[in-house]
Design a protein around this motif. Structure first.
Motif, PDB file in Angstrom:
ATOM      1  N   ILE A 195      -2.631  13.704  -1.987  1.00 57.06           N
ATOM      2  CA  ILE A 195      -2.363  13.144  -3.318  1.00 57.06           C
ATOM      3  C   ILE A 195      -3.467  13.620  -4.267  1.00 57.06           C
ATOM      4  O   ILE A 195      -4.638  13.287  -4.072  1.00 57.06           O
ATOM      5  CB  ILE A 195      -2.315  11.601  -3.265  1.00 57.06           C
ATOM      6  CG1 ILE A 195      -1.177  11.155  -2.336  1.00 57.06           C
ATOM      7  CG2 ILE A 195      -2.170  11.013  -4.661  1.00 57.06           C
ATOM      8  CD1 ILE A 195      -1.151   9.677  -2.064  1.00 57.06           C
ATOM      9  N   PRO A 196      -3.133  14.418  -5.276  1.00 57.46           N
ATOM     10  CA  PRO A 196      -4.164  14.991  -6.140  1.00 57.46           C
ATOM     11  C   PRO A 196      -5.192  13.983  -6.674  1.00 57.46           C
ATOM     12  O   PRO A 196      -6.390  14.277  -6.671  1.00 57.46           O
ATOM     13  CB  PRO A 196      -3.362  15.620  -7.282  1.00 57.46           C
ATOM     14  CG  PRO A 196      -2.065  15.995  -6.638  1.00 57.46           C
ATOM     15  CD  PRO A 196      -1.783  14.876  -5.667  1.00 57.46           C
ATOM     16  N   LEU A 197      -4.750  12.823  -7.109  1.00 58.91           N
ATOM     17  CA  LEU A 197      -5.679  11.831  -7.655  1.00 58.91           C
ATOM     18  C   LEU A 197      -6.694  11.360  -6.612  1.00 58.91           C
ATOM     19  O   LEU A 197      -7.854  11.105  -6.938  1.00 58.91           O
ATOM     20  CB  LEU A 197      -4.890  10.631  -8.199  1.00 58.91           C
ATOM     21  CG  LEU A 197      -5.716   9.515  -8.832  1.00 58.91           C
ATOM     22  CD1 LEU A 197      -6.390  10.021 -10.109  1.00 58.91           C
ATOM     23  CD2 LEU A 197      -4.836   8.319  -9.153  1.00 58.91           C
ATOM     24  N   LEU A 198      -6.270  11.266  -5.358  1.00 65.64           N
ATOM     25  CA  LEU A 198      -7.137  10.756  -4.291  1.00 65.64           C
ATOM     26  C   LEU A 198      -7.771  11.864  -3.453  1.00 65.64           C
ATOM     27  O   LEU A 198      -8.605  11.584  -2.586  1.00 65.64           O
ATOM     28  CB  LEU A 198      -6.331   9.825  -3.370  1.00 65.64           C
ATOM     29  CG  LEU A 198      -5.701   8.618  -4.051  1.00 65.64           C
ATOM     30  CD1 LEU A 198      -4.866   7.825  -3.059  1.00 65.64           C
ATOM     31  CD2 LEU A 198      -6.764   7.739  -4.690  1.00 65.64           C
ATOM     32  N   GLU A 236       0.823  -1.201   0.000  1.00 69.26           N
ATOM     33  CA  GLU A 236       0.000   0.000   0.000  1.00 69.26           C
ATOM     34  C   GLU A 236       0.863   1.259   0.000  1.00 69.26           C
ATOM     35  O   GLU A 236       0.598   2.200  -0.757  1.00 69.26           O
ATOM     36  CB  GLU A 236      -0.924   0.004   1.216  1.00 69.26           C
ATOM     37  CG  GLU A 236      -1.819   1.208   1.229  1.00 69.26           C
ATOM     38  CD  GLU A 236      -2.840   1.144   2.326  1.00 69.26           C
ATOM     39  OE1 GLU A 236      -3.626   2.100   2.381  1.00 69.26           O
ATOM     40  OE2 GLU A 236      -2.860   0.191   3.114  1.00 69.26           O
ATOM     41  N   ILE A 237       1.904   1.277   0.814  1.00 70.41           N
ATOM     42  CA  ILE A 237       2.781   2.440   0.867  1.00 70.41           C
ATOM     43  C   ILE A 237       3.522   2.603  -0.465  1.00 70.41           C
ATOM     44  O   ILE A 237       3.721   3.724  -0.945  1.00 70.41           O
ATOM     45  CB  ILE A 237       3.759   2.336   2.055  1.00 70.41           C
ATOM     46  CG1 ILE A 237       2.991   2.424   3.379  1.00 70.41           C
ATOM     47  CG2 ILE A 237       4.850   3.402   1.974  1.00 70.41           C
ATOM     48  CD1 ILE A 237       2.142   3.671   3.561  1.00 70.41           C
ATOM     49  N   GLY A 238       3.881   1.504  -1.089  1.00 71.61           N
ATOM     50  CA  GLY A 238       4.505   1.572  -2.412  1.00 71.61           C
ATOM     51  C   GLY A 238       3.603   2.268  -3.418  1.00 71.61           C
ATOM     52  O   GLY A 238       4.056   3.110  -4.205  1.00 71.61           O
ATOM     53  N   LEU A 255       2.005   7.418  -6.321  1.00 68.81           N
ATOM     54  CA  LEU A 255       0.979   8.437  -6.573  1.00 68.81           C
ATOM     55  C   LEU A 255       1.387   9.822  -6.065  1.00 68.81           C
ATOM     56  O   LEU A 255       0.884  10.828  -6.538  1.00 68.81           O
ATOM     57  CB  LEU A 255      -0.349   8.025  -5.935  1.00 68.81           C
ATOM     58  CG  LEU A 255      -1.033   6.794  -6.530  1.00 68.81           C
ATOM     59  CD1 LEU A 255      -2.264   6.433  -5.722  1.00 68.81           C
ATOM     60  CD2 LEU A 255      -1.386   7.019  -7.993  1.00 68.81           C
ATOM     61  N   ASP A 256       2.295   9.864  -5.101  1.00 66.31           N
ATOM     62  CA  ASP A 256       2.732  11.122  -4.486  1.00 66.31           C
ATOM     63  C   ASP A 256       3.824  11.778  -5.328  1.00 66.31           C
ATOM     64  O   ASP A 256       4.980  11.850  -4.938  1.00 66.31           O
ATOM     65  CB  ASP A 256       3.226  10.859  -3.056  1.00 66.31           C
ATOM     66  CG  ASP A 256       3.665  12.131  -2.361  1.00 66.31           C
ATOM     67  OD1 ASP A 256       3.150  13.217  -2.702  1.00 66.31           O
ATOM     68  OD2 ASP A 256       4.533  12.031  -1.469  1.00 66.31           O
ATOM     69  N   ARG A 257       3.455  12.270  -6.472  1.00 66.58           N
ATOM     70  CA  ARG A 257       4.420  12.857  -7.406  1.00 66.58           C
ATOM     71  C   ARG A 257       4.951  14.210  -6.936  1.00 66.58           C
ATOM     72  O   ARG A 257       5.998  14.650  -7.374  1.00 66.58           O
ATOM     73  CB  ARG A 257       3.783  12.995  -8.781  1.00 66.58           C
ATOM     74  CG  ARG A 257       3.490  11.646  -9.377  1.00 66.58           C
ATOM     75  CD  ARG A 257       3.007  11.747 -10.797  1.00 66.58           C
ATOM     76  NE  ARG A 257       2.753  10.419 -11.315  1.00 66.58           N
ATOM     77  CZ  ARG A 257       1.703  10.106 -12.033  1.00 66.58           C
ATOM     78  NH1 ARG A 257       0.819  11.019 -12.339  1.00 66.58           N
ATOM     79  NH2 ARG A 257       1.541   8.884 -12.470  1.00 66.58           N
TER      80      ARG A 257
END
Length: 122
Positions: A78-81, A18-20, A25-27
């Motif tokens: 995280i923008p996507l989430l 999950e952290i991976g 996702l954390d660009r």
């Protein structure tokens, strides 16, 4: 937006996966990940290591959150989430997510075993 500190159990294969995903996702680098299982890492954490390992914890805007609220804080960074994290600011949505998280915690040990199990050879 403030940095969000995420404490996780690096000895847990489920947590590592999950952290991976969250790292990928954390660009923007808004999240700081601390592996509580690493030697010396627990001393830098504000909570007892056993407490940190029993539930998911983050620090957002100086406040330590756990469980569903912690996931929501991580998602907001995280923008996507982010839309999911913002929805969780509604107390009814957060209560539902926390109930689901409590159920997940009951099956977590079995899931961890499943993720640890070596692939079967056929």
């Amino acid at each position: 937006m403030n940095e969000v500190v995420v404490w996780y159990d690096g000895a847990c294969p489920l947590c590592r996966r999950e952290i991976g995903l969250m790292r990928r996702l954390d660009r923007r680098g808004a999240l700081t990940f601390i592996d509580v299982a690493e030697p010396g890492a627990a001393e830098a954490c504000p909570l007892d290591p056993a407490e940190l390992l029993s539930r998911f914890h983050v620090r957002e805007d100086g406040q330590i959150l756990s469980g569903a609220a912690a996931f929501a804080a991580m998602w907001r960074a995280i923008p996507l989430l982010r839309p999911l994290g913002l929805m969780a600011r509604n107390r009814n949505v957060l209560a539902l997510l926390e109930a689901l998280y409590a159920r997940f915690l009951k099956v977590r040990p079995r899931l961890q075993q499943w993720f640890r199990a070596p692939p079967s050879r056929t």
